[in-house]
Design a protein around this motif. Structure first.
Motif, PDB file in Angstrom:
ATOM      1  N   THR A  29       0.796  -1.172   0.061  1.00  0.00           N
ATOM      2  CA  THR A  29      -0.028   0.018  -0.003  1.00  0.00           C
ATOM      3  C   THR A  29       1.099   1.142   0.013  1.00  0.00           C
ATOM      4  O   THR A  29       1.693   1.508   0.881  1.00  0.00           O
ATOM      5  N   ALA A  30       0.709   1.970  -1.079  1.00  0.00           N
ATOM      6  CA  ALA A  30       1.505   3.299  -1.051  1.00  0.00           C
ATOM      7  C   ALA A  30       1.031   4.422  -0.566  1.00  0.00           C
ATOM      8  O   ALA A  30      -0.195   4.574  -0.291  1.00  0.00           O
ATOM      9  N   ALA A  31       1.915   5.301   0.164  1.00  0.00           N
ATOM     10  CA  ALA A  31       1.562   6.363   0.708  1.00  0.00           C
ATOM     11  C   ALA A  31       1.089   7.645  -0.186  1.00  0.00           C
ATOM     12  O   ALA A  31       1.567   7.727  -1.390  1.00  0.00           O
ATOM     13  N   PHE A  71      -5.656  -0.168 -10.212  1.00  0.00           N
ATOM     14  CA  PHE A  71      -5.199   1.313 -10.863  1.00  0.00           C
ATOM     15  C   PHE A  71      -6.351   2.024 -11.239  1.00  0.00           C
ATOM     16  O   PHE A  71      -6.913   1.652 -12.315  1.00  0.00           O
ATOM     17  N   THR A  72      -6.812   2.967 -10.512  1.00  0.00           N
ATOM     18  CA  THR A  72      -7.832   3.862 -10.894  1.00  0.00           C
ATOM     19  C   THR A  72      -7.642   5.128 -10.955  1.00  0.00           C
ATOM     20  O   THR A  72      -8.432   6.148 -11.794  1.00  0.00           O
ATOM     21  N   PHE A 168       8.981  -1.338  -7.209  1.00  0.00           N
ATOM     22  CA  PHE A 168       8.510  -0.062  -6.673  1.00  0.00           C
ATOM     23  C   PHE A 168       7.024   0.307  -7.069  1.00  0.00           C
ATOM     24  O   PHE A 168       6.283  -0.280  -7.917  1.00  0.00           O
ATOM     25  N   VAL A 169       6.562   1.212  -6.223  1.00  0.00           N
ATOM     26  CA  VAL A 169       5.084   1.729  -6.249  1.00  0.00           C
ATOM     27  C   VAL A 169       4.992   3.120  -5.730  1.00  0.00           C
ATOM     28  O   VAL A 169       5.754   3.441  -5.006  1.00  0.00           O
ATOM     29  N   LEU A 177      -3.565   3.202  -2.619  1.00  0.00           N
ATOM     30  CA  LEU A 177      -3.499   2.368  -3.715  1.00  0.00           C
ATOM     31  C   LEU A 177      -2.760   1.194  -3.100  1.00  0.00           C
ATOM     32  O   LEU A 177      -1.599   1.363  -2.446  1.00  0.00           O
ATOM     33  N   LYS A 178      -3.288  -0.066  -3.391  1.00  0.00           N
ATOM     34  CA  LYS A 178      -2.806  -1.413  -3.345  1.00  0.00           C
ATOM     35  C   LYS A 178      -2.212  -1.794  -4.413  1.00  0.00           C
ATOM     36  O   LYS A 178      -2.977  -1.954  -5.374  1.00  0.00           O
TER      37      LYS A 178
END
Length: 200
Positions: A29-31, A71-72, A168-169, A177-178
């Motif tokens: 999960t991205a910050a 991805f939205t 990376f994400v 975002l997961k």
């Protein structure tokens, strides 16, 4: 022969909100506001993206596979990071741009540049991004389970030692975002720019 890189063997450039192994896959999960970019056009520097990095040798190509499910939002992105230093790195993968997934790369040597191409037909699929060094360059390719390899970028990356690579994400515009990563491997390097990578 491919060798799986353990999710626990890498070091985060910046820790994400969460990163968990679930039934053999790695869910990150991205910050909110996370990204990498150096100066060009916008003037800003973003160095708070999430890259899980392990040593990368020239004897190997490195591949990362992840799902595009979820991805939205604008600039949702994931893929592979090639890292030498905070001023010299390459990120390559999928980035959502104007509602359409794009395959692209940001190549940075003090300043960043950005190349991208729409791949609407890849929406919702599992994408594999691959990097292999040849001479003074790196060849970046990508595919899905339903679409063949395509060459994304040939970029100067002449560093024989001290480099790292891994998934990376980033989520520049939103929280939540997961990204599900399914695979991280070292495998046989490319033999020719005009030939598909060696089969496993």
């Amino acid at each position: 022969m491919s060798r799986t890189v353990d999710w626990q063997s890498g070091d985060w450039s910046n820790h994400p909100v969460s990163a968990e192994v679930q039934d053999g896959v790695f869910v990150v999960t991205a910050a909110e506001g996370s990204d990498y970019w150096e100066k060009t056009m916008y003037g800003f520097q973003h160095v708070n993206g999430h890259a899980l990095l392990a040593p990368w040798e020239d004897s190997d190509a490195v591949e990362v596979s992840f799902s595009l499910h979820g991805f939205t939002e604008l600039y949702d992105q994931a893929g592979i990071m090639l890292w030498l230093s905070p001023e010299v790195w390459i990120k390559a993968g999928i980035e959502l741009n104007d509602g359409v997934p794009h395959i692209g790369a940001v190549v940075t040597d003090v300043y960043s540049d950005w190349s991208l191409s729409p791949v609407a037909e890849w929406a919702g699929e599992v994408v594999t991004v691959r990097a292999s060094r040849m001479n003074d360059a790196v060849v970046i390719r990508a595919r899905t389970e339903n679409h063949p390899w395509r060459t994304i970028r040939v970029a100067r990356f002449p560093y024989e030692t001290g480099k790292k690579a891994g998934p990376f994400v980033c989520a520049p515009t939103r929280a939540g975002l997961k990204v599900t990563f399914l695979r991280w491997v070292n495998t046989a390097p490319d033999t020719d720019i005009h030939a598909d990578p060696p089969e496993e």
